[in-house]
Design an enzyme around this catalytic site. Structure first.
Site, mmCIF file in Angstrom:
data_model
loop_
_atom_site.group_PDB
_atom_site.id
_atom_site.type_symbol
_atom_site.label_atom_id
_atom_site.label_comp_id
_atom_site.label_asym_id
_atom_site.label_seq_id
_atom_site.Cartn_x
_atom_site.Cartn_y
_atom_site.Cartn_z
ATOM 1 N N CYS A 1 0.853 -1.186 0.000
ATOM 2 C CA CYS A 1 0.000 0.000 0.000
ATOM 3 C C CYS A 1 0.884 1.230 0.000
ATOM 4 C CB CYS A 1 -0.911 0.007 1.218
ATOM 5 S SG CYS A 1 -1.957 1.482 1.246
ATOM 6 N N GLY A 2 0.810 2.023 -1.059
ATOM 7 C CA GLY A 2 1.658 3.193 -1.197
ATOM 8 C C GLY A 2 1.274 4.332 -0.275
ATOM 9 N N HIS A 3 -0.017 4.628 -0.171
ATOM 10 C CA HIS A 3 -0.416 5.757 0.681
ATOM 11 C C HIS A 3 -0.064 5.477 2.137
ATOM 12 C CE1 HIS A 3 -4.090 3.709 2.233
ATOM 13 N NE2 HIS A 3 -3.998 4.608 3.184
ATOM 14 N N ASP B 1 -10.228 4.332 -2.947
ATOM 15 C CA ASP B 1 -9.067 5.044 -2.432
ATOM 16 C C ASP B 1 -9.240 6.543 -2.637
ATOM 17 O OD1 ASP B 1 -6.561 5.857 -1.580
ATOM 18 O OD2 ASP B 1 -5.492 4.290 -2.672
ATOM 19 N N GLY C 1 -0.555 4.836 -4.218
ATOM 20 C CA GLY C 1 0.872 4.758 -4.469
ATOM 21 C C GLY C 1 1.319 3.519 -5.206
#
Length: 401
Positions: free
Chosen positions: A101-103, A297, A302
């Site tokens: 998970c980028g965020h 999202d 990300g």
């Protein structure tokens, strides 16, 4: 009742710090989750098998909501023990446990720099501070591999600097399917699809697999900023089901190193040229990400930025080091504030069978993703004896069918 409220004698108390990245929440669990042993992927499997009820309690109502997201600190993993990583993490959402998970990685990076309690982050004092760039680096062990986070800092690396963007360097990212035709069974069709029985998508990996599709291809010709969310929810759910039901599509969802990474996480609806172009970038895209069980999202996603940059590079549409802006509904709604920036920073060796990615011949790349995260509070969660609703966790959407 006196305040602050204390609830002594609770069998399980979960402590968290609350953050957001472009409006997308990250509930960081730093204390109270049951101990997990083994490799990080084994810990993920154990959390799914033995502690999924705790995920439901933390993520779903009444403590969370359908679109809540969480991250669990894992101080001990095989890569932490070997010295390759400073700490590990497990990601969780409304359906289960993700691999990337980028965020949340952006939020997690800031939290780790600001954390100086060694009982929470035992290797905090091993982080390296660069006096020239005034940044602190963290090697994060995510289920998909090592993600390298760079956090702008001040005061000799002691505190994060909110005036500059946090960045992370992705795991090897690559496109597996470019302009692939997906058969849509009649039972999975949606109104905007019309009489068509297939549509064309791209499949790309950025820590997890994404189906990337323009809104117009789904049958929505208007700008992504004006989409009917209910209708696009039906379309993306149906498209995901069609891909998962198609044996011929599975070849695009195979990871060269681990079967546990081989699944479709998200359908990413995209529109090129939409949104404000951030300073220092040369182009822009907007997107709407449906992931897990149709969770939406708020951030530009990300992991999907890594996948989209890798895809554009494979198509010859992006050059090494070329920085591109990526927006979500929220960043577009705030005049571009909160947009992410993505760029290819390294081309890696090709992977799998004869140097090729399954389903394609594209090079793997490492992608730099930039964004900002902010604190919103801290929480302490309990389940009181006799609270049958709170013990189970629920979603109003699920109850209403």
């Amino acid at each position: 009742m006196d305040f602050p409220i204390t609830l002594p004698g609770q069998p399980l108390t979960i402590h968290s710090v609350e953050m957001h990245t472009t409006g997308e929440p990250t509930r960081i669990i730093y204390k109270g989750f049951p101990d997990l042993q083994g490799t990080l992927l084994s810990q993920r499997a154990l959390a799914k098998a033995k502690h999924d009820h705790i995920r439901r309690q933390i993520i779903l109502e009444p403590r969370g909501h359908w679109d809540m997201y969480g991250a669990i600190l894992r101080p001990n993993t095989e890569l932490v023990d070997s010295g390759e990583a400073h700490i590990g993490v497990l990601f969780m959402h409304n359906e289960g446990f993700s691999t990337m998970c980028g965020h949340a990685t952006i939020a997690f990076g800031r939290f780790l720099v600001d954390t100086h309690d060694l009982s929470i982050f035992p290797k905090r004092n091993e982080l390296e501070y660069d006096e020239v760039t005034q940044t602190t680096s963290i090697n994060l062990h995510a289920p998909c591999g090592i993600v390298r986070i760079t956090v702008p800092t001040k005061e000799n690396g002691y505190i994060s600097d909110t005036s500059r963007q946090i960045s992370f360097a992705s795991v090897p990212s690559f496109a597996t399917g470019i302009q692939v035709s997906v058969p849509i069974p009649e039972t999975l069709g949606w109104t905007q699809l019309g009489a068509r029985t297939s549509l064309v998508v791209d499949i790309s990996y950025g820590g997890t697999f994404y189906c990337i599709v323009p809104s117009a291809e789904l049958g929505f010709p208007s700008s992504i900023k004006n989409l009917d969310i209910s209708a696009i929810n039906v379309a993306t759910r149906s498209l995901k089901a069609a891909i998962n039901a198609s044996p011929e599509m599975q070849r695009y969802l195979r990871h060269p190193e681990s079967e546990e990474l081989g699944f479709l996480y998200s359908v990413m609806v995209v529109e090129e040229g939409s949104g404000a172009v951030a300073e220092g970038t040369v182009g822009v895209e907007s997107g709407l990400c449906f992931f897990a069980d149709q969770q939406v999202d708020r951030s530009p996603t990300g992991g999907a930025v890594a996948a989209r940059v890798a895809l554009a590079y494979a198509k010859g549409k992006r050059k090494m080091g070329e920085r591109w802006t990526y927006h979500s509904f929220v960043s577009n709604g705030f005049a571009g504030r909160g947009g992410f920036v993505g760029s290819v920073v390294e081309e890696l060796n090709l992977v799998q069978g004869g140097g090729k990615v399954e389903g394609g011949n594209q090079a793997c790349v490492r992608v730099k993703v930039e964004g900002m995260a902010f604190y919103t509070g801290a929480s302490c969660f309990v389940v009181e004896e006799g609270d049958l609703i709170g013990r189970e966790g629920f979603s109003l959407k699920g109850l209403m069918g």
